[in-house]
Design an enzyme around this catalytic site. Structure first.
Site, PDB file in Angstrom:
ATOM      1  CE  LYS A 211      -3.382   2.402   2.851  1.00  0.00           C
ATOM      2  NZ  LYS A 211      -4.346   2.336   3.943  1.00  0.00           N
ATOM      3  CD  GLU A 217       9.290  -5.946   7.208  1.00  0.00           C
ATOM      4  OE1 GLU A 217       8.964  -4.860   6.662  1.00  0.00           O
ATOM      5  OE2 GLU A 217       9.173  -6.143   8.430  1.00  0.00           O
ATOM      6  N   GLY A 272      -4.847  -1.742   4.974  1.00  0.00           N
ATOM      7  CA  GLY A 272      -4.072  -2.887   4.475  1.00  0.00           C
ATOM      8  C   GLY A 272      -4.752  -4.213   4.762  1.00  0.00           C
ATOM      9  NE  ARG A 273      -6.510  -3.533  10.863  1.00  0.00           N
ATOM     10  CZ  ARG A 273      -5.823  -2.405  10.982  1.00  0.00           C
ATOM     11  NH1 ARG A 273      -4.658  -2.263  10.381  1.00  0.00           N
ATOM     12  NH2 ARG A 273      -6.286  -1.410  11.715  1.00  0.00           N
ATOM     13  CD  GLU A 358      -1.909  -4.288  11.360  1.00  0.00           C
ATOM     14  OE1 GLU A 358      -0.704  -4.585  11.451  1.00  0.00           O
ATOM     15  OE2 GLU A 358      -2.479  -4.122  10.272  1.00  0.00           O
ATOM     16  CG  HIS A 389      -5.748 -35.933  16.535  1.00  0.00           C
ATOM     17  ND1 HIS A 389      -5.948 -37.153  17.137  1.00  0.00           N
ATOM     18  CD2 HIS A 389      -6.747 -35.795  15.630  1.00  0.00           C
ATOM     19  CE1 HIS A 389      -7.003 -37.742  16.597  1.00  0.00           C
ATOM     20  NE2 HIS A 389      -7.511 -36.927  15.678  1.00  0.00           N
ATOM     21  CE  LYS A 513       5.839  -0.877  10.081  1.00  0.00           C
ATOM     22  NZ  LYS A 513       4.908  -0.114   9.266  1.00  0.00           N
TER      23      LYS A 513
HETATM   24  O1  F6P Z   1       3.210  -2.696   9.712  1.00  0.00           O
HETATM   25  C1  F6P Z   1       1.875  -3.011   9.612  1.00  0.00           C
HETATM   26  C2  F6P Z   1       1.371  -2.716   8.236  1.00  0.00           C
HETATM   27  O2  F6P Z   1       1.292  -1.347   8.040  1.00  0.00           O
HETATM   28  C3  F6P Z   1       0.030  -3.379   7.983  1.00  0.00           C
HETATM   29  O3  F6P Z   1      -1.035  -2.653   8.460  1.00  0.00           O
HETATM   30  C4  F6P Z   1       0.063  -3.551   6.509  1.00  0.00           C
HETATM   31  O4  F6P Z   1      -0.894  -4.480   6.075  1.00  0.00           O
HETATM   32  C5  F6P Z   1       1.483  -4.006   6.314  1.00  0.00           C
HETATM   33  O5  F6P Z   1       2.232  -3.260   7.234  1.00  0.00           O
HETATM   34  C6  F6P Z   1       2.036  -3.846   4.936  1.00  0.00           C
HETATM   35  O6  F6P Z   1       2.004  -2.522   4.522  1.00  0.00           O
HETATM   36  P1  F6P Z   1       2.189  -2.122   3.014  1.00  0.00           P
HETATM   37  O7  F6P Z   1       1.073  -2.733   2.243  1.00  0.00           O
HETATM   38  O8  F6P Z   1       2.144  -0.625   3.003  1.00  0.00           O
HETATM   39  O9  F6P Z   1       3.511  -2.638   2.559  1.00  0.00           O
END
Ligand code: F6P
Length: 549
Positions: A211, A217, A272-273, A358, A389, A513
């Site tokens: 987003k 990452e 995002g979620r 979240e 199990h 972060k």
């Molecule tokens: O760090 C949490 C977050 O902001 C989430 O809310 C989001 O889904 C995820 O990181 C990834 O963010 P992006 O889509 O901006 O890479």
């Protein structure tokens, strides 16, 4: 009372009435509730879309449900719901509208943000996605060397990974089996390595989903993926055929080196979620095809419409949200299990963890005051029968109250052989047996009647009264998946509304972060990092020593 004159949640008469009711009710015995009302098993059920929802095995009476609905009315859950659907900026800490519902609105709907109808833009992107997905699926979109694209690798994390990865798994039976679709999220290089080690770069399309397009990452993995591709194909111009971006941030996408012509956009009013039914679902759409994707959106819309219009008594997301409040706030339950009886739903609970935790993992209310009541639960679970199990022992006989949702289907899905299809009844026999055992248990008298030696009777007794919701659907189709996800989205909304928290921000992820960025030079260069505590300092020193630095 808050300084601004609003009554604190736990001082509302509806809250106190629930606390009193809980006290008066004492230990509820589900055996007694069912004995007293022979119609309970059908009366305490609701339907939404294809979902049959049985809430009879809950520790509630008609009074409990009425009092919970009164709490929802007092906290104006439906008022906030209407504001959300209208596009008002109910995400106050980020000053944003919350409009994931617009992502599945019909073409002729009008939903305005800042005076502009967003629906035409939503459909324009969906149409572009469909066109692109069709071209990849047919081979019309070829790689740099002219080879057909056979592998799709989605690179993203959090909402840009969990949603599409979950939905791909759920809808595997509907996917084009000639495509290999993988999802990379972890910055641990092993994740990307395992995803691409056996792929031909000339046949691989990377879908970079972020987003913000600033997530470390994702940017790191995307950079490594590009190096891997260029090492094989040699030429910068290959990027245009092998990388597309899904983002709200065109500037950062261009800065990364992806042509914005190859970008599928969404908007800051999509959390995002809550985003996998936006452009973030592109890898999924390529896998299942645009028609199936649209069926999924139709499923979302069925539950959106229900949540928007059904009265409180028959509103399923409202009911599920309130039941969670009953246990979390009035029974001290700390967690909530979601137990799907479908192998295809293996990633569903992991997806719900972000959606719920979240959103509602907050301890400050919308007015900035610390809350004095429990908010979001720990959400967990894995598919049945595997869990049976492993950890069901604790749910049956442990000391903790764990409300659970059981999700199952009447028909198996996919191209299973007749023999494997026949296993479905065994799976579902377990599904029904577990909620029965959890609710009604086994009394010492019943155990004794089986001739069990007296010293083993306490061990073989099941207390029962473990509350569950059963959600039963005919078959796990794209539409049913959409219905299920929308159901949980709105359940989470209801709870956040009652608790008076902002379910749509996520400031709690920021500190880690920032600290990671600060500590990294200490690991790589042995830099002196200001403000490092003694424990972390020693850990960093040991790490460097182990790495031979
Ligand atoms: O760090 C949490 C977050 O902001 C989430 O809310 C989001 O889904 C995820 O990181 C990834 O963010 P992006 O889509 O901006 O890479």
């Amino acid at each position: 009372m808050n300084a601004d004159g609003r009554t604190r949640l736990n001082q509302r008469p509806e809250w106190t009435a629930l606390a009193k009711h809980r006290e008066e009710l004492g230990e509820v015995r589900l055996r007694e509730l069912f004995a007293a009302d022979s119609g309970r098993g059908t009366a305490y059920t609701l339907r939404v879309g294809d979902l049959y929802v049985d809430y009879s095995k809950h520790l509630v009476t008609d009074d409990t449900l009425r009092l919970l609905r009164e709490l929802a009315a007092a906290t104006d859950v439906f008022g906030l719901r209407d504001a959300m659907f209208r596009g008002e900026k109910i995400n106050t800490t980020e000053n944003r509208a919350v409009l994931h519902s617009a992502l599945r609105a019909s073409r002729d709907a009008v939903i305005e943000v800042d005076g502009e109808n967003v629906v035409p833009d939503v459909h324009a992107v969906l149409d572009r996605m469909a066109d692109f997905a069709d071209r990849v699926r047919s081979g019309a979109w070829a790689g740099h060397t002219g080879k057909r694209i056979r592998n799709i690798v989605n690179v993203g994390i959090g909402g840009s990974d969990l949603g599409p990865a979950m939905a791909y798994e759920v809808l595997r039976a509907f996917t084009d089996r000639s495509l290999t679709v993988r999802f990379v999220s972890n910055v641990d290089g092993a994740d990307l390595h395992e995803a691409i080690r056996d792929l031909d770069p000339a046949e691989t399309l990377f879908v970079i989903a972020s987003k913000t397009f600033t997530t470390i990452e994702t940017v790191t993995n995307a950079t490594s993926a590009r190096s891997w591709l260029l090492a094989a194909l040699g030429d910068e111009s290959a990027v245009a055929k092998h990388f597309v971006a899904l983002s709200t941030n065109a500037e950062k996408v261009a800065a990364f080196g992806i042509d914005t012509a190859n970008m599928f956009e969404f908007w800051d009013w999509v959390g995002g979620r809550y985003s996998y039914d936006s452009a973030i679902g592109l890898a999924l759409m390529i896998a299942i095809g645009p028609d199936r994707f649209r069926e999924m959106l139709d499923g979302f819309r069925i539950v959106d419409d229900h949540f928007r219009t059904a009265p409180a008594e028959s509103n399923v997301p409202l009911l599920m949200g309130l039941l969670g409040i009953w246990y979390g706030n009035f029974h001290d339950a700390q967690s909530h299990a979601v137990l799907p009886y479908s192998h295809y739903l293996s990633k569903f609970t992991a997806y719900l963890q972000q959606l719920d935790m979240e959103s509602n993992g907050k301890s400050v209310d919308r007015d900035g005051h610390g809350v004095e009541w429990q908010t979001g639960p720990v959400v967990w679970g894995t598919p049945g029968t595997n869990g049976q199990h492993a950890y069901y022992q604790l749910i049956h006989q442990g000391t903790k109250l764990i409300p659970a949702d059981f999700i199952g289907f009447a028909r198996p899905v996919g191209e299973l052989s007749e023999q494997l299809k026949a296993q479905h009844d065994l799976l579902m026999a377990n599904f029904f047996a577990q909620t029965q055992a959890l609710a009604f248990g086994k009394t010492p008298e019943e155990v004794r009647a089986e001739g069990v030696p007296e010293e083993l009777v306490p061990h073989k007794t099941f207390q029962g009264d473990h509350p569950t919701t059963t959600i039963l659907a005919p078959e796990l189709t794209p539409s049913v998946l959409g219905q299920l996800v929308a159901l949980y989205e709105h359940k989470v909304f209801v709870q956040g509304a009652v608790w008076n928290i902002d379910s749509f921000d996520q400031w709690g992820v920021e500190l880690g972060k920032v600290l990671a960025k600060r500590v990294e030079p200490a690991l790589t260069e042995g830099a002196e990092v200001e403000g490092l505590d003694a424990s972390t300092k020693a850990l960093v020193a040991t790490y460097r020593e182990l790495r031979g630095r």
